[in-house]
Design a protein around this motif. Sequence first.
Motif, PDB file in Angstrom:
ATOM      1  N   TYR A  11       0.757  -1.254   0.204  1.00 17.66           N
ATOM      2  CA  TYR A  11       0.039   0.095   0.083  1.00 17.66           C
ATOM      3  C   TYR A  11       0.632   1.366  -0.053  1.00 17.66           C
ATOM      4  O   TYR A  11       0.751   2.202   0.826  1.00 17.66           O
ATOM      5  N   GLY A  12       1.795   1.024  -0.796  1.00 20.58           N
ATOM      6  CA  GLY A  12       2.706   2.168  -1.039  1.00 20.58           C
ATOM      7  C   GLY A  12       2.553   3.011  -2.159  1.00 20.58           C
ATOM      8  O   GLY A  12       1.654   3.980  -1.997  1.00 20.58           O
ATOM      9  N   TYR A  13       3.374   3.148  -3.225  1.00 23.38           N
ATOM     10  CA  TYR A  13       2.962   3.732  -4.363  1.00 23.38           C
ATOM     11  C   TYR A  13       1.966   3.584  -5.259  1.00 23.38           C
ATOM     12  O   TYR A  13       1.198   4.283  -5.515  1.00 23.38           O
ATOM     13  N   TRP A  14       1.901   2.389  -5.747  1.00 24.09           N
ATOM     14  CA  TRP A  14       0.778   1.682  -6.578  1.00 24.09           C
ATOM     15  C   TRP A  14      -0.429   1.175  -5.810  1.00 24.09           C
ATOM     16  O   TRP A  14      -1.474   1.102  -6.628  1.00 24.09           O
ATOM     17  N   GLY A  15      -0.106   0.618  -4.928  1.00 24.47           N
ATOM     18  CA  GLY A  15      -1.130  -0.091  -4.237  1.00 24.47           C
ATOM     19  C   GLY A  15      -2.512   0.559  -4.001  1.00 24.47           C
ATOM     20  O   GLY A  15      -3.540  -0.096  -4.372  1.00 24.47           O
ATOM     21  N   PRO A  16      -2.358   2.001  -3.617  1.00 25.10           N
ATOM     22  CA  PRO A  16      -3.788   2.703  -3.449  1.00 25.10           C
ATOM     23  C   PRO A  16      -4.595   2.740  -4.532  1.00 25.10           C
ATOM     24  O   PRO A  16      -5.867   2.907  -4.531  1.00 25.10           O
ATOM     25  N   ASN A  17      -3.953   2.803  -5.728  1.00 23.44           N
ATOM     26  CA  ASN A  17      -4.652   2.598  -7.145  1.00 23.44           C
ATOM     27  C   ASN A  17      -5.316   1.456  -7.484  1.00 23.44           C
ATOM     28  O   ASN A  17      -6.465   1.438  -7.686  1.00 23.44           O
ATOM     29  N   PHE A  18      -4.768   0.201  -7.024  1.00 19.88           N
ATOM     30  CA  PHE A  18      -5.235  -1.004  -7.141  1.00 19.88           C
ATOM     31  C   PHE A  18      -6.798  -0.929  -5.858  1.00 19.88           C
ATOM     32  O   PHE A  18      -7.627  -1.180  -6.473  1.00 19.88           O
TER      33      PHE A  18
END
Length: 344
Positions: A11-18
Amino acid sequence: MQQISVGIIGYGYWGPNFVRNFSEIDNVDLKYICDLNPANLERHRSRYKSVNFITDYTLMLEDKDLNAIVIATPVDSHYELAKQALKAGKHVLLSKPMCRSSAQCEDLIAIAEEKGLVLMVDHTFVYHGPVRLIKQLIDDGELGTLLYLSSTRINLGLFQNDVNVIWDLGAHDFSLLDHLIGRAPRSIQAIGKSHTETRIEDVAFMTMEFEDDFIAHFHVSWLSPVKIREMLIGGTRKMLAFDDHRPIEKVRIYDKGIELLSKPPETETARYKALVQYRHGEMKAPVYDMTEALKYETLHFVDCIVNKKVPLTDGHSGLRVVRLLELAEESIKRPSLANVKMEK
């Protein structure tokens, strides 16, 4: 409609977009968000109140009701996390690049196929509306026989500490090459340099030759004062420019090119003037689907699980991209080799 429960690791850079995209799908129950940093989780706990925020991903593996796991972590962790998830009977969506080696990719593919599970790689740009349009144009023969592809993907940062610029930015371009062209190059020649003490290449140029006269060239960089996302594709009928940094008209088709005389004139002067004829026609900017690429991709992942379909960017697609990344890196590390050749 069959409900699919999903857990997300990273849930760092790209995880929130998922997280955002899966939380908006009607038949998805976003059950877990996992990250090693509790602070990352706390910042968003109030927004997703029905989700379990955890720091131990093994809780997902033990949950027999969880259908799928999405992995958005650094590439060096992909293999072990995905392997455990597949062995636990979970469908897997992996952020790019798929793994750190082609051998690891092959192992994951074998496990997924043995267990009848969906293994998909997050080659996001393949699902981008303009790219889907370009693929259709190529397949329909709109451009004619393809002659070349030239791509520039440069910006200032983000510098990575685990992979070089080829594995970071080049993975996008190699996935587009694989999707649009649909065949492997004969050889790769790459040059890259590091301009920091890390000795991790931050600028690279790569050229690929194919069995016919088609050629592809890529420029990737973390050290550019401007952000450029451009691709040119030349064909015998028409040429195409894709500028992903443009707010509108990202895809432009040009009725331009050259025509060669089948029987050159006999005199040398006439031959010089008439051997190549230039064609200057109109430009068109066709309409494309404006749906967010990651939304289209996450919906596709769920559809593949529910309807037992093979993903557009499945494990084999991820493997082909990783093989290209390995060969480009080998070319940089062994400059004495003029070209690194693909194995048949």
